[in-house]
Design a protein around this motif. Structure first.
Motif, PDB file in Angstrom:
ATOM      1  N   ALA A 224     -70.471 -28.991  34.031  1.00 55.75           N
ATOM      2  CA  ALA A 224     -69.619 -28.008  33.365  1.00 55.75           C
ATOM      3  C   ALA A 224     -68.146 -28.357  33.516  1.00 55.75           C
ATOM      4  O   ALA A 224     -67.322 -27.962  32.680  1.00 55.75           O
ATOM      5  CB  ALA A 224     -69.883 -26.613  33.925  1.00 55.75           C
ATOM      6  N   ALA A 225     -67.786 -29.101  34.574  1.00 57.16           N
ATOM      7  CA  ALA A 225     -66.378 -29.437  34.807  1.00 57.16           C
ATOM      8  C   ALA A 225     -65.845 -30.356  33.711  1.00 57.16           C
ATOM      9  O   ALA A 225     -64.831 -30.065  33.082  1.00 57.16           O
ATOM     10  CB  ALA A 225     -66.224 -30.079  36.181  1.00 57.16           C
ATOM     11  N   PHE A 226     -66.537 -31.482  33.493  1.00 54.34           N
ATOM     12  CA  PHE A 226     -66.152 -32.433  32.446  1.00 54.34           C
ATOM     13  C   PHE A 226     -67.414 -32.831  31.688  1.00 54.34           C
ATOM     14  O   PHE A 226     -68.034 -33.858  32.008  1.00 54.34           O
ATOM     15  CB  PHE A 226     -65.479 -33.670  33.051  1.00 54.34           C
ATOM     16  N   PRO A 227     -67.822 -32.075  30.704  1.00 52.35           N
ATOM     17  CA  PRO A 227     -69.097 -32.318  30.021  1.00 52.35           C
ATOM     18  C   PRO A 227     -69.217 -33.714  29.410  1.00 52.35           C
ATOM     19  O   PRO A 227     -70.321 -34.232  29.267  1.00 52.35           O
ATOM     20  CB  PRO A 227     -69.114 -31.242  28.927  1.00 52.35           C
ATOM     21  N   MET A 228     -68.088 -34.324  29.047  1.00 52.95           N
ATOM     22  CA  MET A 228     -68.143 -35.622  28.378  1.00 52.95           C
ATOM     23  C   MET A 228     -68.098 -36.798  29.342  1.00 52.95           C
ATOM     24  O   MET A 228     -68.528 -37.893  29.000  1.00 52.95           O
ATOM     25  CB  MET A 228     -66.974 -35.756  27.375  1.00 52.95           C
ATOM     26  N   SER A 229     -67.564 -36.583  30.557  1.00 52.67           N
ATOM     27  CA  SER A 229     -67.305 -37.733  31.424  1.00 52.67           C
ATOM     28  C   SER A 229     -67.852 -37.580  32.841  1.00 52.67           C
ATOM     29  O   SER A 229     -67.559 -38.419  33.696  1.00 52.67           O
ATOM     30  CB  SER A 229     -65.787 -37.985  31.511  1.00 52.67           C
ATOM     31  N   MET A 230     -68.642 -36.542  33.102  1.00 53.71           N
ATOM     32  CA  MET A 230     -69.143 -36.344  34.458  1.00 53.71           C
ATOM     33  C   MET A 230     -70.552 -35.782  34.417  1.00 53.71           C
ATOM     34  O   MET A 230     -70.861 -34.891  33.616  1.00 53.71           O
ATOM     35  CB  MET A 230     -68.222 -35.395  35.225  1.00 53.71           C
ATOM     36  N   CYS A 231     -71.401 -36.306  35.267  1.00 57.59           N
ATOM     37  CA  CYS A 231     -72.770 -35.804  35.384  1.00 57.59           C
ATOM     38  C   CYS A 231     -73.003 -35.299  36.803  1.00 57.59           C
ATOM     39  O   CYS A 231     -72.592 -35.923  37.774  1.00 57.59           O
ATOM     40  CB  CYS A 231     -73.789 -36.899  35.054  1.00 57.59           C
ATOM     41  N   SER A 232     -73.650 -34.176  36.881  1.00 58.44           N
ATOM     42  CA  SER A 232     -74.014 -33.570  38.156  1.00 58.44           C
ATOM     43  C   SER A 232     -75.263 -32.741  37.885  1.00 58.44           C
ATOM     44  O   SER A 232     -76.173 -33.210  37.206  1.00 58.44           O
ATOM     45  CB  SER A 232     -72.852 -32.721  38.693  1.00 58.44           C
ATOM     46  N   PHE A 233     -75.314 -31.507  38.353  1.00 63.24           N
ATOM     47  CA  PHE A 233     -76.395 -30.628  37.952  1.00 63.24           C
ATOM     48  C   PHE A 233     -76.157 -30.189  36.516  1.00 63.24           C
ATOM     49  O   PHE A 233     -75.034 -29.859  36.131  1.00 63.24           O
ATOM     50  CB  PHE A 233     -76.463 -29.417  38.877  1.00 63.24           C
ATOM     51  N   ASN A 234     -77.232 -30.204  35.722  1.00 63.97           N
ATOM     52  CA  ASN A 234     -77.136 -29.969  34.282  1.00 63.97           C
ATOM     53  C   ASN A 234     -76.723 -28.531  33.984  1.00 63.97           C
ATOM     54  O   ASN A 234     -77.495 -27.594  34.176  1.00 63.97           O
ATOM     55  CB  ASN A 234     -78.482 -30.280  33.627  1.00 63.97           C
ATOM     56  N   SER A 235     -75.506 -28.366  33.496  1.00 63.84           N
ATOM     57  CA  SER A 235     -74.983 -27.026  33.219  1.00 63.84           C
ATOM     58  C   SER A 235     -75.679 -26.369  32.026  1.00 63.84           C
ATOM     59  O   SER A 235     -75.586 -25.153  31.851  1.00 63.84           O
ATOM     60  CB  SER A 235     -73.478 -27.094  32.948  1.00 63.84           C
ATOM     61  N   ASN A 236     -76.385 -27.155  31.222  1.00 59.84           N
ATOM     62  CA  ASN A 236     -77.078 -26.604  30.051  1.00 59.84           C
ATOM     63  C   ASN A 236     -78.512 -26.188  30.343  1.00 59.84           C
ATOM     64  O   ASN A 236     -79.171 -25.607  29.481  1.00 59.84           O
ATOM     65  CB  ASN A 236     -77.077 -27.622  28.908  1.00 59.84           C
TER      66      ASN A 236
END
Length: 285
Positions: free
Chosen positions: A146-158
């Motif tokens: 959710a922080a940077f949807p285009m450039s960062m992956c973490s826990f899936n905010s969607n």
């Protein structure tokens, strides 16, 4: 979410953390005489902090310089999932090693036992974070952040109800570490008070700085996460979370290493040199 503000925040504070961690690692690598029992444990925290800060820093840079309309990190699943798992692993591993420092400090103060329990340290410091970082794959919990949807992956905010996965795999371990460390450090203070007395303890105020790290872990990662569990939508929480999170590396470097390193090394021109020829070390048992 004020993504631009968060990105700039990460660049400034995260950059300071990267410098602080790199300084400690460089000193550890260059000066064998500085590799005391304590620093051998602390260096793991610093390394994992550095990994975490580099990942956050690179995501912030990518957000600022790459055209977000043309680039989406999730289109590269290996990189995306790798970043998410490594970010999770470095966070949990750094936190886990603080419990080992706390436990080592307590056993030293209470029993005079400074034994380096390699297998126990490996299991808690490496294996447990690895398991907690791999398990989210089984639930397809990693994805865009959710922080940077285009450039960062973490826990899936969607992902629906993703906050429950974050609660189990991240928040509970962090808060458990915070509670454990707070209890252990309290016992350490009690032991020191019983043996040294209040006056002597007051003169060694640096011991109270040990409380600062678990407090910061709770504030920068645990508190915002708890707020999110109650679905409180406030702009200030991600700012606080990433702000303190980006400072962890610098604070760890300062609290655990910097004060002792500056007493042992000095700048000579553009290189670091030891202030003294030898430092008394306690060998590992």
């Amino acid at each position: 979410m004020p993504q631009l503000f968060i990105a700039i925040e990460i660049l400034i504070l995260g950059g300071l953390s990267i410098i602080g961690c790199s300084f400690v690692i460089y000193c550890y690598w260059k000066f064998n005489v500085l590799r005391t029992d304590q620093l051998k444990i602390v260096i793991h925290i610093i390394i994992f902090d550095l990994i975490q800060q580099i990942l956050l820093f690179s995501s912030a840079v990518a957000f600022l310089v790459i055209d977000n309309q043309e680039f989406i990190l999730s289109d590269y699943p290996i990189i995306c999932y790798g970043q998410a798992a490594l970010l999770q692993y470095s966070l949990l591993a750094s936190t886990a090693w603080t419990t080992l420092i706390a436990n080592n400090l307590y056993r030293t103060v209470k029993y005079g036992d400074r034994t380096y329990r390699k297998m126990v340290y490996l299991m808690i410091g490496f294996l447990f974070p690895l398991i907690m970082s791999l398990l989210p794959f089984a639930f397809d919990a990693y994805g865009i952040s959710a922080a940077f949807p285009m450039s960062m992956c973490s826990f899936n905010s969607n992902k629906p109800k993703i906050r429950y996965f974050i609660l189990v795999f991240q928040d509970v371990p962090i808060w458990s570490t915070f509670v454990y460390n707070a209890i252990i450090f309290t016992l350490v203070i009690k032991e020191l008070y019983d043996h040294l007395g209040s006056k002597c303890l007051a003169e060694n105020k640096q011991i109270f700085l040990l409380f600062l790290y678990p407090f910061l872990v709770a504030v920068c990662w645990g508190m915002p996460a708890m707020i999110n569990q109650f679905k409180v939508d406030a702009t200030v929480w991600p700012i606080i979370s990433f702000g303190f999170g980006s400072l962890i590396g610098l604070l760890d470097s300062y609290l655990y290493c910097y004060l002792s390193l500056v007493r042992s090394v000095k700048w000579v021109g553009f290189s670091l040199e030891l202030k003294i020829e030898s430092i008394e070390m306690s060998p590992l048992k």
